[in-house]
Write a protein that holds these residues in place. Structure first.
Motif, short mmCIF file in Angstrom:
data_model
loop_
_atom_site.label_atom_id
_atom_site.label_comp_id
_atom_site.label_asym_id
_atom_site.label_seq_id
_atom_site.Cartn_x
_atom_site.Cartn_y
_atom_site.Cartn_z
N THR A 143 9.74 0.09 5.18
CA THR A 143 10.02 0.31 3.90
C THR A 143 11.53 0.40 3.52
O THR A 143 12.35 0.54 4.69
CB THR A 143 9.56 1.90 3.13
OG1 THR A 143 10.07 2.66 4.09
CG2 THR A 143 8.04 1.89 3.72
N TYR B 183 7.13 11.08 1.53
CA TYR B 183 7.53 9.92 2.11
C TYR B 183 7.93 10.04 3.42
O TYR B 183 7.31 8.98 4.34
CB TYR B 183 8.81 9.56 1.42
CG TYR B 183 9.49 8.46 1.92
CD1 TYR B 183 9.13 7.05 1.64
CD2 TYR B 183 10.79 8.43 2.74
CE1 TYR B 183 9.49 6.09 2.20
CE2 TYR B 183 11.22 7.31 3.37
CZ TYR B 183 10.69 6.18 3.09
OH TYR B 183 11.46 5.06 3.61
N TRP C 283 9.70 2.88 10.27
CA TRP C 283 9.59 3.30 8.72
C TRP C 283 10.47 2.86 7.97
O TRP C 283 10.00 2.22 6.83
CB TRP C 283 9.21 4.74 8.74
CG TRP C 283 8.80 5.23 7.48
CD1 TRP C 283 9.31 6.28 6.56
CD2 TRP C 283 7.60 4.96 6.57
NE1 TRP C 283 8.65 6.37 5.44
CE2 TRP C 283 7.64 5.66 5.55
CE3 TRP C 283 6.48 3.91 6.73
CZ2 TRP C 283 6.61 5.55 4.38
CZ3 TRP C 283 5.69 3.60 5.77
CH2 TRP C 283 5.56 4.54 4.50
N LEU C 284 11.81 3.16 8.12
CA LEU C 284 12.85 2.34 7.26
C LEU C 284 13.87 1.73 8.18
O LEU C 284 14.06 2.08 9.20
CB LEU C 284 13.10 3.61 6.21
CG LEU C 284 14.19 4.86 7.00
CD1 LEU C 284 14.97 5.61 5.88
CD2 LEU C 284 13.17 5.62 7.86
N TYR D 239 8.46 -2.19 0.11
CA TYR D 239 7.76 -2.15 1.04
C TYR D 239 7.02 -3.31 1.52
O TYR D 239 6.86 -4.27 0.72
CB TYR D 239 6.86 -0.68 1.13
CG TYR D 239 5.68 -1.28 -0.09
CD1 TYR D 239 4.45 -1.56 0.43
CD2 TYR D 239 6.06 -0.79 -1.18
CE1 TYR D 239 3.43 -1.64 -0.56
CE2 TYR D 239 5.07 -0.86 -2.27
CZ TYR D 239 3.86 -1.27 -1.96
OH TYR D 239 2.78 -1.81 -2.86
N TRP E 144 6.08 -8.57 0.62
CA TRP E 144 6.73 -7.36 -0.06
C TRP E 144 6.11 -7.08 -1.20
O TRP E 144 5.42 -8.05 -1.98
CB TRP E 144 8.18 -7.81 -0.20
CG TRP E 144 9.10 -7.77 1.11
CD1 TRP E 144 9.11 -9.12 2.00
CD2 TRP E 144 9.73 -6.81 1.84
NE1 TRP E 144 10.13 -8.73 3.08
CE2 TRP E 144 10.46 -7.46 2.79
CE3 TRP E 144 10.20 -5.57 1.38
CZ2 TRP E 144 11.06 -6.64 3.82
CZ3 TRP E 144 10.95 -4.64 2.19
CH2 TRP E 144 11.56 -5.36 3.29
#
Length: 434
Positions: free
Chosen positions: A279, A191, A208-209, A164, A302
């Motif tokens: 993330t 999560y 977010w991802l 992340y 990171w």
């Protein structure tokens, strides 16, 4: 490797990983190995791989050539593992154009042991059976044929964690401490909830991802049975664990948590430096990839925390010697050396590929990584490796996974209804299986 360490980039700009002094001392050169016994002591060994196994980048080929005067190693590689596997199948069928050493991704190893054992060397004839205790039991067993043939030596495994961006989480008002985050996202529901909080205050255009496909792959990697059961029967359509992973991925897409980037695409590669997602569910081998794409500007931004939902495994590979190889004995000596504990520890130090050698796992336990904010990656990935389930591997694992992640891409990028995408996945699997 690597799905997979499947499809990692061929050349990475790798950051160094800080190792305890004991680890550095343990990484011996293995100088007792002898040179190849070709006439005149000269031989060129060809190695054909996918993605980045890290041998060239870590200097292992140069070290081996120095230890074995007269040996030259030439590597070719293909960025996308699916393309590599397709080409390998063509060459195996024709018997020509094969390298002395061929890489095999863990999602393909069942195909080798169950359907293609006659096309690869049984490494027992060169003494490989004496190496069994050097490897994790599951890693060794997966490359063992029906009649006990040893058809490959294990490189790495893919214990999973969560990578992340601390700077992005801080800007969104979320915690950045790895232990606090691990507690908040101890479950996948947690999560996704954090993801929704991130979206409300996300800096810039960050998500977010990276993709819901990566979420699916990491979640299904936590299961013992995924696409096949222990008897070899296909269960993917009815497996409740797979349905849970699918539904969580669909939820993430519907909540707008994804950057909608297909993994391994040029756009995905560029997103690391651009900070397009906060993330990334990451197996150990992904660390080197992140360093290569994010570059020096990403150092210290990171971090790594424990994975939601428990331990899992995604990826890992083998080195095998085709029967059509020109230099079979010398090829075996090379892969024996490359997969030895000392070399596996060096690869983890340079790239993050987590060892499948039990001796190397103990050596790297204290490893930290300055690029990832000093994260104790040896402990995080080591604990995950110990707790990860021994997975049932099927002949078409990789193909089935690809069809499902393709369908999820249709959901997040094209707005296709999940029910329709699921039907497309079923059709794709049916076509793949013939």
């Amino acid at each position: 490797m690597p799905l997979t360490r499947a499809a990692t980039q061929a050349a990475l700009r790798l950051g160094a990983v800080a190792l305890a002094g004991s680890l550095l001392a343990a990484c011996g050169s293995g100088a007792s190995d002898t040179a190849a016994d070709e006439p005149g002591g000269k031989v060129t060994l060809t190695v054909d791989l996918f993605g980045s196994f890290g041998y060239k980048e870590a200097g292992l080929y140069a070290e081996y050539e120095k230890l074995h005067p007269g040996v030259t190693i030439k590597q070719t590689d293909t960025e996308d593992e699916a393309d590599y596997w397709k080409s390998l199948q063509t060459r195996l069928a024709g018997g020509g154009g094969l390298a002395d050493v061929q890489g095999v991704e863990v999602g393909r190893i069942a195909s080798v042991t169950q359907q293609q054992a006659d096309r690869f060397e049984d490494l027992r004839k060169y003494g490989a059976d004496g190496l069994k205790n050097q490897f994790a039991e599951a890693k060794w067993a997966a490359a063992t044929g029906k009649n006990g043939e040893v058809l490959g030596l294990g490189t790495d495994v893919g214990p999973e964690a969560m990578c992340y961006r601390t700077d992005l989480l801080e800007q969104a008002g979320l915690p950045t401490d790895r232990d606090e985050l691990a507690e908040k996202w101890s479950t996948w529901d947690g999560y996704l909830e954090l993801g929704k909080q991130y979206k409300a205050k996300a800096p810039g255009k960050s998500a977010w991802l990276d993709s819901v496909g990566s979420l699916f792959s990491i979640m299904i990697g936590q299961e013992e049975e995924r696409y096949y059961d222990a008897s070899g029967a296909l269960i993917w359509e009815t497996n409740p664990a797979l349905k849970t992973a699918w539904e969580a991925s669909v939820e993430a897409s519907g909540a707008g948590l994804s950057a909608k980037l297909d993994q391994w695409s040029p756009q995905w590669n560029q997103a690391f430096a651009a900070g397009s997602f906060a993330t990334l569910p990451c197996p150990a081998w992904m660390l080197g990839y992140i360093k290569g794409q994010a570059g020096e500007t990403g150092k210290g931004k990171w971090d790594v925390a424990e994975l939601p939902g428990g331990a899992g495994n995604w990826g890992g590979s083998y080195l095998a010697v085709p029967k059509a190889a020109k230099n079979k004995k010398e090829a075996y000596e090379l892969i024996k050396w490359l997969t030895a504990p000392e070399q596996q520890a060096k690869i983890f130090a340079k790239q993050g590929n987590f060892p499948s050698s039990t001796g190397a796992i103990a050596e790297v336990a204290g490893t930290t990584d300055p690029y990832f904010s000093g994260a104790p990656i040896g402990k995080i990935f080591g604990d995950a490796a110990k707790a990860a389930p021994v997975q049932v591997l099927g002949v078409h694992d990789q193909n089935i996974n690809q069809q499902i992640t393709n369908a999820l891409s249709e959901v997040e990028r094209k707005g296709l209804a999940p029910e329709k995408a699921w039907e497309n996945a079923k059709k794709g699997v049916a076509n793949t299986l013939g």
